[in-house]
Design an enzyme around this catalytic site. Structure first.
Site, PDB file in Angstrom:
ATOM      1  N   GLY A  47       5.583   3.150   0.099  1.00  0.00           N
ATOM      2  CA  GLY A  47       6.295   3.960  -0.910  1.00  0.00           C
ATOM      3  C   GLY A  47       5.438   4.131  -2.147  1.00  0.00           C
ATOM      4  CB  SER A 103      -0.917   0.004   1.221  1.00  0.00           C
ATOM      5  OG  SER A 103      -0.151   0.270   2.371  1.00  0.00           O
ATOM      6  CE  LYS A 104       1.034   7.252  -2.535  1.00  0.00           C
ATOM      7  NZ  LYS A 104       1.588   7.065  -3.848  1.00  0.00           N
ATOM      8  NE  ARG A 105       0.412   0.414   5.861  1.00  0.00           N
ATOM      9  CZ  ARG A 105       0.995  -0.708   6.266  1.00  0.00           C
ATOM     10  NH1 ARG A 105       2.152  -0.668   6.859  1.00  0.00           N
ATOM     11  NH2 ARG A 105       0.400  -1.864   6.103  1.00  0.00           N
TER      12      ARG A 105
END
Ligand code: GLU
Length: 473
Positions: free
Chosen positions: A242, A238-240
């Site tokens: 990167g 997911s986005k977290r």
């Protein structure tokens, strides 16, 4: 053997992300390897979340990766008449029926099933009612009450689903629009898709889709559900973790071939080979070696592959991508011999194209900005003589080559009694503005004689002016 026909059917509710790109790649590679066909289909039936921008971004990322398609893009929203035709066929053959139960009634059926310790589901009330189409009827598929539907999967092996746990699911809403699973199957049948590689988040849809194939008497495609890509902490990517989208990786300075190489290794292997060029991949790709266990996204590995791909390209091949990144830095460079010379000096030391572009900026700016620390240390009055000699001797050169430049250095070393480094480092600062650059000779050669002389003279001016300033102070 029949021609292999694969597909990539993204939902245009965002950009092309890593997982989607990998799925597209597997299908594309298999089609290319077998001289088959790869079809692009946009699954845009969720009109509230689908956007034209997402479609454009997905197409642009696929093009950037070099994943080309033989047919499409088809848009599901343009295919409703086809879905309706098949829904009518299913109703006519008795495989599907109209249902007028209200949501409240269906909820009550679910509660009742739950109370009896069964899976909450629709109870088939309208199966025998022989209703006809009206504004408040949906169409449901008549699913078997017993037996199993076995998904034969080339990646996961067989998975059995109890038919008794699948209710008569809706294939057409009361507003006449087709449901997702129906649309997918009709598309796959009418487009002749015979091989479907997709993420295993879709495995729960597969038994339902198989029942639609069976009801239509259509040939079952080959299914392969690949495990999801995980982040470094083993949770779903997911986005977290990167950057998620392919477009971001372009901006970060990755080469499409490096992305392709990295993506394919997230779930496919060929012995212990890590480095692949595209042609090599097309030759070696197979479905047998798609992995069963989830792979973790590892940015360091991607960077290392990117660096290897940069080394493996010619300056001609790197020029286009580099110009894009130079432009992002405000430099309007050309794809010419000068830029190719610049690339040659930076190629061995660049892990990304952004790094290469940053390292290349000085080549394009004759108005050198001197780094304060470097200028204080190296551009002092005592170096003026060395710089003047360098400018004069280089200007006087008839041939501008590594050898002739080496001779200039030797001459200045002899005349000034200074060591090589004491001459090269101030010269580097004079020309690049900093203490870090490619090797002095390759850098001077790439820059060319005129620019080199011009910059040394500017540095001389700079020192003279700051000297005046110091004297006054
Ligand atoms: N549209 C689906 C997605 O973007 C893919 C469906 C499929 O592969 O069958 O996840």
């Amino acid at each position: 053997m029949d021609t292999i026909i694969t597909r990539f059917p993204p939902s245009p509710t965002g950009t092309l992300h890593i997982g989607g790109a990998r799925t597209a790649l597997f299908n594309w590679l298999y089609a290319r390897k077998t001289n088959g066909k790869f079809i692009l289909r946009i699954e845009d039936t969720d009109t509230a979340r689908s956007t034209k921008e997402s479609v454009d971004a997905i197409l642009e990322s696929l093009e950037w990766l070099g994943i080309d398609w033989d047919e499409g893009p088809y848009f599901q929203t343009e295919r409703y008449p086809i879905y309706n035709e098949y829904i009518e066929k299913l109703v006519e053959s008795g495989s599907a029926y109209y249902c007028s139960c209200t949501p409240d009634e269906v909820n009550a059926m679910r509660e009742e099933a739950k109370a009896r310790g069964l899976k909450p589901m629709y109870n088939g009330k309208c199966r025998q009612r022989k209703l006809t189409k009206s504004d408040n009827t949906v169409v449901r598929l008549k699913t078997p009450d017993s037996g199993v539907t076995i998904v034969k999967d080339i990646v996961k092996g067989d998975t059995a689903f109890q038919n008794s746990e699948m209710d008569d699911f809706i294939i057409q809403r009361s507003d006449g629009s087709a449901m997702y699973n129906l649309a997918v199957v009709i598309d796959d049948i009418t487009m002749g898709i015979n091989t479907i590689i997709r993420g295993d988040d879709h495995l729960i849809n597969t038994p339902k889709q198989m029942l639609i194939y069976k009801a239509l008497g259509a040939d079952m495609p080959v299914f392969g559900h690949v495990p999801m890509v995980l982040g470094s902490d083993k949770s779903r990517l997911s986005k977290r973790h990167g950057a998620m989208s392919v477009g971001e990786y372009k901006i970060l300075g990755f080469l499409p071939d490096a992305m392709i190489n990295y993506l394919v290794r997230l779930g496919w292997s060929h012995g212990d080979q890590e480095f692949f060029e595209k042609d090599d991949l097309i030759e070696k790709f197979d479905l047998e070696h798609l992995g069963r266990s989830a792979s973790m996204f590892d940015t360091d590995k991607l960077v290392s592959l990117n660096s290897k791909h940069i080394q493996n390209k010619t300056p001609e091949e790197l020029a286009g991508p580099l110009l894009f990144h130079l432009k992002n830095l405000g430099i309007d460079a050309k794809n010419d011999a000068f830029t190719r010379g610049v690339i040659e000096t930076l190629q061995p030391r660049s892990k990304t194209l952004v790094e290469m572009a940053k390292g290349a900026v000085f080549y394009y700016q004759d108005d050198v900005k001197f780094d304060e620390k470097a200028a204080k240390k190296f551009l002092k009055q005592d170096i003026l003589d060395v710089l003047q000699k360098s400018a004069d001797y280089i200007e006087g050169l008839e041939t501008y080559t590594q050898e002739s430049l080496e001779d200039v250095f030797k001459k200045i070393m002899a005349e000034t009694d200074l060591k090589f480094g004491k001459i090269a480092q101030p010269l580097r600062v004079a020309i690049t503005g900093t203490t870090v650059s490619p090797g002095i000779f390759e850098m001077l050669l790439a820059l060319g004689k005129d620019k080199t002389v011009l910059r040394i003279k500017r540095a001389i001016q700079f020192i003279s002016k700051s000297g005046l300033f110091q004297d006054k102070a």
